[in-house]
Structures are given as C-alpha cells and as structure tokens.
Enzyme design. Structure first.
Site, PDB file in Angstrom:
ATOM      1  CD  GLU A 111      -6.380   1.209  -7.751  1.00  0.00           C
ATOM      2  OE1 GLU A 111      -7.260   1.999  -8.141  1.00  0.00           O
ATOM      3  OE2 GLU A 111      -6.048   1.084  -6.562  1.00  0.00           O
ATOM      4  CB  CYS A 124       3.836   1.663  -5.742  1.00  0.00           C
ATOM      5  SG  CYS A 124       3.034   0.620  -4.518  1.00  0.00           S
ATOM      6  CB  CYS A 131      -4.055  -8.647  -0.319  1.00  0.00           C
ATOM      7  SG  CYS A 131      -2.726  -9.129   0.825  1.00  0.00           S
ATOM      8  N   GLY A 186      -1.583  -6.914  -2.949  1.00  0.00           N
ATOM      9  CA  GLY A 186      -1.097  -8.274  -2.781  1.00  0.00           C
ATOM     10  C   GLY A 186       0.059  -8.406  -1.807  1.00  0.00           C
ATOM     11  CG  HIS A 245       1.791  -2.415  10.184  1.00  0.00           C
ATOM     12  ND1 HIS A 245       2.276  -1.248   9.640  1.00  0.00           N
ATOM     13  CD2 HIS A 245       1.580  -3.254   9.132  1.00  0.00           C
ATOM     14  CE1 HIS A 245       2.331  -1.368   8.321  1.00  0.00           C
ATOM     15  NE2 HIS A 245       1.926  -2.572   7.981  1.00  0.00           N
TER      16      HIS A 245
END
Length: 375
Positions: A111, A124, A131, A186, A245
């Site tokens: 996508e 994007c 992934c 990915g 994160h």
C-alpha cells in the site's frame, strides 16, 4: 503471503522470490544507456525514455511520438514493464488523502498513501511487502515479511502519485509530489540497496530522476545501527527518522524487538553520528500508547536522552489496528508528555492522524484486501 511471526521474532533476510522484470527506474542513466545499447539501439534513446517516464510521467508507447513506432513498443516492453496494478483506492479528507492497494507481479500486496496539504504533497511509500521487524502494535509488522521490493517498484508508487496529481485527479488542481516518506510497509534499512536506489531516482534531477529535493525525503528505521552508518556515508541529505517508541531498554525490547539486537543507547549514538555528518535534524518517532509508554517519567527520560541534540520528536497518537489490545493515550497524558519534553528544551509536535479512517495512518498499512484479489 508469509506466516505470522512468533512474538519477538525478527526476519532480516527476505524469503527468496522471483524478481520483477528490469525497469529503467532500477538503473542509473549510464546503466540505461548501456541497456539500450544491448538492445542494438542508440544510447540517446535511454534519455528519451527517461524524459517520458520521469518528466512527462508517461509509460504509454502511443505518447512517445519522438520514437519510431516499432522501436517504442520494443523499448517500453523491455525497459518500462508494468510493475504495479491498482487493486483498490480509498479516499478521505475530501479526496485529499488517497490510499492505494497495489498488486505486484507475483501477487504480493503493498500500500501507498498520498496526502495533499495546502503547502505540500507527501507520499508514504512501501519498501517491502510485509515487514520482518514484528513490532506488536503495527499491523504491517504482525503480517510478517513476504519479500523485498525492487527499486523500480518503490519508485513507481511515487510516479503513480505524480501522474494522479499532474492529471488533476486529486482535488486542488494539478500539482506535484514534494515529499516522500519511507514509512509505509516494511523496514527500509532491511532492503537497503533497493531503497537507496529509489532515493537516488527520486532526488536525481530530471530526466535522470524525479528531481524531488533530498530534504523532502525521509527514510525511517526501527534502529538497524549498521545501516544508519551506511546511510550517513551516502552523501544524501535526507531526513533520518528513528522509530523509538520507548526510551528505556526494558520496554523497548517488547515494543520494538530489534532492541534486543541494538539497544537504545546504540541507536541514538548512530542517530547523532548521522546528524553530525549530514547536518540534518533527526526525527524521533514515538507512538503514544495508553498506559504503556506515555508516563511522565518516560517523557523525562526521553527528554534527558535528547536534550541538546539536533533532533525533533514526532509524537504519534497510536492508530487502531484490528485485534490490538492497545489504544491511543488520553489527551491529558499526551499534553503532559509534550510539556515534559518541552521542559527539557526538546522540539516536539503531535502528528496529524491523516488517513486514520481509511487505515492509511502510521502503523495501519496491512495490504488486506476487502474482497478476494485475483493473483
């Protein structure tokens, strides 16, 4: 498709699959001229083909009137084969955000998302089908890795967006792609050679490439430290985005399994080396997850790690994915996190959640067809 990975399992080497046909976007200009010469034609024909593809944004032989009829069919067949087939397109924001599901030559699905803003158009793009980094809050990571994409397959996503803009298909009149972010499906650094080739095709001046400013290109990574070092040596002033994160190894080991290989300190050291060599500000991506990584003490820890560095923090309200046990932080916790980072003098913004309602926002790309896709 690949099997769903086990918890914490990392896949660095993509499964061996058949490769797509060679495309001129896979090649440097010198390589294109050599390829045309191998076909028994004059090398300048490569320049003409490149002008059609990268400047006029056409792959249609009928529009290549500066080439003899029989020759154009042959060159297009050999050097401009179709790479992506649109399966489904979903829009929101009055058509200004468009997510496209693409089928590759072998049936793999990826996508891309086009987002038009008043002052820019950002695309994007995906660099792998699936992934292998297995982050548990990311839909793509949970799908596992099917295969690496080729340079041309990556570039074609941007060219397709450029065609839609030039043709007036996106509200707002004709336009051009100004920014490209490797934040689709990915881990870009795990498909390093193809991604660097794609970046060069994007930033090379026309007709060698699309002529997008390198400062408008962002390459994201969860923290493949050796690849960050290689990128710093490429001489490409692109923005490096590190998907952190969590500021502490204990939590990051769980949220971003690559942390079991390269710890927070190693990833940030590589990022600071990148900033020092390129003079480009590093972007730290941080998905705020309710009661998981959004505590004020973690904001303070992150602030201390980043204080005084050439850095910007991009806070991302966690985007929902099917079956996930996690959700976005409370607004008051998000505001407190921002305040603590600002207290440490760290530049911070909260990312716009464009595309969330069409599963086109950060972490939502899963290339899941809503109906059977014929392969």
């Amino acid at each position: 498709m690949s099997e769903q990975p086990k918890t914490g399992q990392l896949t660095f080497v993509a499964p061996r699959r058949a490769k797509p046909q060679r495309h001129l976007a896979d090649l440097t200009m010198a390589e294109r001229r050599a390829a045309v010469a191998e076909l028994g034609e004059k090398p300048f024909r490569a320049d003409q083909l490149s002008r059609h593809y990268f400047t006029r944004l056409t792959g249609s032989p009928e529009q290549m009137t500066d080439l003899p009829g029989a020759l154009r069919e042959r060159l297009v067949e050999q050097l401009m084969p179709p790479l992506l087939t649109s399966v489904r397109e979903i829009t929101c924001d009055g058509g200004m955000t468009r997510k496209t599901l693409w089928k590759l030559f072998d049936g793999s699905l990826v996508e891309s998302v086009l987002m038009r803003y008043p002052d820019r158009v950002t695309m994007c793009v995906s660099s792998q089908a699936g992934c292998g980094m297995n982050c548990p809050f990311c839909a793509t990571g949970q799908a596992g890795l099917t295969r690496n994409m080729s340079t041309a397959e990556i570039v074609e996503q941007v060219v397709a967006g450029a065609r839609a803009l030039a043709g007036g298909e996106v509200p707002g009149g004709p336009g051009r792609v100004t920014n490209v972010v490797f934040m689709g499906m990915g881990e870009p650094m795990a498909n390093y050679k193809a991604v660097i080739g794609a970046v060069r095709r994007l930033v090379d001046p026309a007709p060698e490439g699309l002529g997008i400013s390198a400062r408008g290109v962002t390459v994201s990574t969860v923290g493949l430290v050796p690849a960050i070092g290689k990128l710093a040596d490429e001489g490409l002033p692109v923005t490096l985005a590190v998907s952190l994160h969590a500021p502490d190894d204990e939590l990051r080991d769980t949220l971003v399994p690559i942390n079991t290989r390269w710890k927070v300190a190693e990833v940030l050291d590589a990022a600071w080396s990148y900033a020092a060599k390129t003079k480009r500000r590093v972007s730290i991506e941080y998905a705020l997850i309710k009661d998981i990584n959004d505590q004020e003490w973690r904001a303070d820890l992150l602030g201390r790690l980043l204080k005084g560095k050439l850095v910007h923090v991009n806070l991302i309200p966690l985007n929902p994915t099917p079956g996930s046990k996690w959700t976005a932080s409370r607004p008051e916790d998000e505001r407190a996190f921002v305040r603590r980072l600002e207290f440490h003098g760290v530049a911070v913004t909260v990312r716009d959640t464009r595309g969330r309602e069409i599963d086109g926002a950060c972490g939502q790309l899963a290339a899941a067809p809503q109906e059977p896709v014929v392969t």
